[in-house]
Motif scaffolding. Structure first.
Motif, PDB file in Angstrom:
ATOM      1  N   MET A   1      40.651 116.480  55.174  1.00 37.07           N
ATOM      2  CA  MET A   1      41.263 115.448  55.997  1.00 37.07           C
ATOM      3  C   MET A   1      41.647 116.010  57.374  1.00 37.07           C
ATOM      4  O   MET A   1      41.451 115.346  58.378  1.00 37.07           O
ATOM      5  CB  MET A   1      42.482 114.876  55.287  1.00 37.07           C
ATOM      6  N   ASP A   2      42.197 117.230  57.389  1.00 41.65           N
ATOM      7  CA  ASP A   2      42.581 117.848  58.667  1.00 41.65           C
ATOM      8  C   ASP A   2      41.367 118.028  59.572  1.00 41.65           C
ATOM      9  O   ASP A   2      41.448 117.796  60.771  1.00 41.65           O
ATOM     10  CB  ASP A   2      43.250 119.204  58.438  1.00 41.65           C
ATOM     11  N   LYS A   3      40.253 118.430  58.973  1.00 41.10           N
ATOM     12  CA  LYS A   3      39.032 118.636  59.748  1.00 41.10           C
ATOM     13  C   LYS A   3      38.582 117.333  60.397  1.00 41.10           C
ATOM     14  O   LYS A   3      38.228 117.299  61.570  1.00 41.10           O
ATOM     15  CB  LYS A   3      37.919 119.193  58.850  1.00 41.10           C
ATOM     16  N   CYS A  49      30.038 117.947  54.182  1.00 42.47           N
ATOM     17  CA  CYS A  49      29.652 116.532  54.249  1.00 42.47           C
ATOM     18  C   CYS A  49      30.386 115.665  53.227  1.00 42.47           C
ATOM     19  O   CYS A  49      30.938 114.629  53.572  1.00 42.47           O
ATOM     20  CB  CYS A  49      28.137 116.398  54.077  1.00 42.47           C
ATOM     21  N   ARG A  50      30.388 116.065  51.977  1.00 40.58           N
ATOM     22  CA  ARG A  50      31.020 115.251  50.920  1.00 40.58           C
ATOM     23  C   ARG A  50      32.524 115.089  51.165  1.00 40.58           C
ATOM     24  O   ARG A  50      33.060 114.008  50.984  1.00 40.58           O
ATOM     25  CB  ARG A  50      30.785 115.887  49.554  1.00 40.58           C
ATOM     26  N   GLU A  51      33.179 116.160  51.579  1.00 40.52           N
ATOM     27  CA  GLU A  51      34.621 116.088  51.836  1.00 40.52           C
ATOM     28  C   GLU A  51      34.912 115.191  53.037  1.00 40.52           C
ATOM     29  O   GLU A  51      35.885 114.445  53.040  1.00 40.52           O
ATOM     30  CB  GLU A  51      35.207 117.487  52.055  1.00 40.52           C
ATOM     31  N   ILE A  52      34.050 115.275  54.057  1.00 41.70           N
ATOM     32  CA  ILE A  52      34.223 114.420  55.233  1.00 41.70           C
ATOM     33  C   ILE A  52      34.055 112.957  54.836  1.00 41.70           C
ATOM     34  O   ILE A  52      34.852 112.105  55.237  1.00 41.70           O
ATOM     35  CB  ILE A  52      33.233 114.822  56.352  1.00 41.70           C
ATOM     36  N   GLU A  53      33.033 112.645  54.037  1.00 43.46           N
ATOM     37  CA  GLU A  53      32.826 111.270  53.569  1.00 43.46           C
ATOM     38  C   GLU A  53      34.050 110.755  52.815  1.00 43.46           C
ATOM     39  O   GLU A  53      34.513 109.646  53.068  1.00 43.46           O
ATOM     40  CB  GLU A  53      31.607 111.189  52.655  1.00 43.46           C
ATOM     41  N   LYS A  54      34.564 111.560  51.911  1.00 43.27           N
ATOM     42  CA  LYS A  54      35.746 111.161  51.128  1.00 43.27           C
ATOM     43  C   LYS A  54      36.944 110.918  52.032  1.00 43.27           C
ATOM     44  O   LYS A  54      37.685 109.947  51.858  1.00 43.27           O
ATOM     45  CB  LYS A  54      36.077 112.234  50.086  1.00 43.27           C
ATOM     46  N   ALA A  55      37.132 111.792  53.022  1.00 43.86           N
ATOM     47  CA  ALA A  55      38.262 111.640  53.945  1.00 43.86           C
ATOM     48  C   ALA A  55      38.124 110.355  54.759  1.00 43.86           C
ATOM     49  O   ALA A  55      39.109 109.637  54.971  1.00 43.86           O
ATOM     50  CB  ALA A  55      38.359 112.848  54.860  1.00 43.86           C
ATOM     51  N   LEU A  56      36.913 110.040  55.227  1.00 47.25           N
ATOM     52  CA  LEU A  56      36.705 108.819  56.016  1.00 47.25           C
ATOM     53  C   LEU A  56      36.994 107.576  55.189  1.00 47.25           C
ATOM     54  O   LEU A  56      37.610 106.617  55.679  1.00 47.25           O
ATOM     55  CB  LEU A  56      35.276 108.790  56.571  1.00 47.25           C
ATOM     56  N   ASN A  63      32.625 101.985  54.346  1.00 52.69           N
ATOM     57  CA  ASN A  63      31.553 102.953  54.106  1.00 52.69           C
ATOM     58  C   ASN A  63      31.898 104.175  54.934  1.00 52.69           C
ATOM     59  O   ASN A  63      32.488 104.055  56.000  1.00 52.69           O
ATOM     60  CB  ASN A  63      30.209 102.384  54.554  1.00 52.69           C
ATOM     61  N   ALA A  64      31.506 105.335  54.451  1.00 53.93           N
ATOM     62  CA  ALA A  64      31.884 106.563  55.150  1.00 53.93           C
ATOM     63  C   ALA A  64      31.325 106.597  56.573  1.00 53.93           C
ATOM     64  O   ALA A  64      31.998 107.057  57.490  1.00 53.93           O
ATOM     65  CB  ALA A  64      31.418 107.780  54.370  1.00 53.93           C
ATOM     66  N   VAL A  65      30.111 106.106  56.760  1.00 55.38           N
ATOM     67  CA  VAL A  65      29.492 106.112  58.089  1.00 55.38           C
ATOM     68  C   VAL A  65      28.834 104.771  58.370  1.00 55.38           C
ATOM     69  O   VAL A  65      28.418 104.088  57.437  1.00 55.38           O
ATOM     70  CB  VAL A  65      28.443 107.251  58.232  1.00 55.38           C
TER      71      VAL A  65
END
Length: 102
Positions: A1-3, A49-56, A63-65
């Motif tokens: 999330m911080d990223k 990528c997976r962590e970024i999607e979850k955070a979004l 949708n993540a993107v």
């Protein structure tokens, strides 16, 4: 999330995308047509990528993107951006980031 929060504040307009996503491309074209050069993060090229999607998704993207941030704040995904644009609310939001140079 911080990223994600750090990445979303790198520039006035930031878009998280995947290079295989046609809606991501459409949102990028919209901003280009509105004379905004956003910072693009293609998350499928990121090892997290997976962590970024979850955070979004946790931040509120249906949708993540694509995920669009303006001034470090989540605007939303395709539907949110298009709704803002059709209502006339997007341009005032991004006006500080528009370039009038060719």
């Amino acid at each position: 999330m911080d990223k994600v929060m750090r990445m979303s504040s790198e520039k006035g307009v930031v878009i998280f995308t995947k290079n295989s996503c046609c809606l991501c491309y459409a949102v990028q074209v919209l901003f280009r047509d509105l004379r905004v050069q956003p910072k693009i993060h293609e998350i499928d090229n990121d090892p997290d990528c997976r962590e970024i999607e979850k955070a979004l998704v946790r931040l509120g993207c249906a949708n993540a993107v694509p995920a669009v941030f303006v001034s470090g704040k989540l605007v939303g995904s395709t539907n949110d951006v298009m709704s803002l644009h059709l209502s006339g609310s997007l341009v005032p939001l991004i006006k500080p980031y528009q370039s009038f140079h060719k």
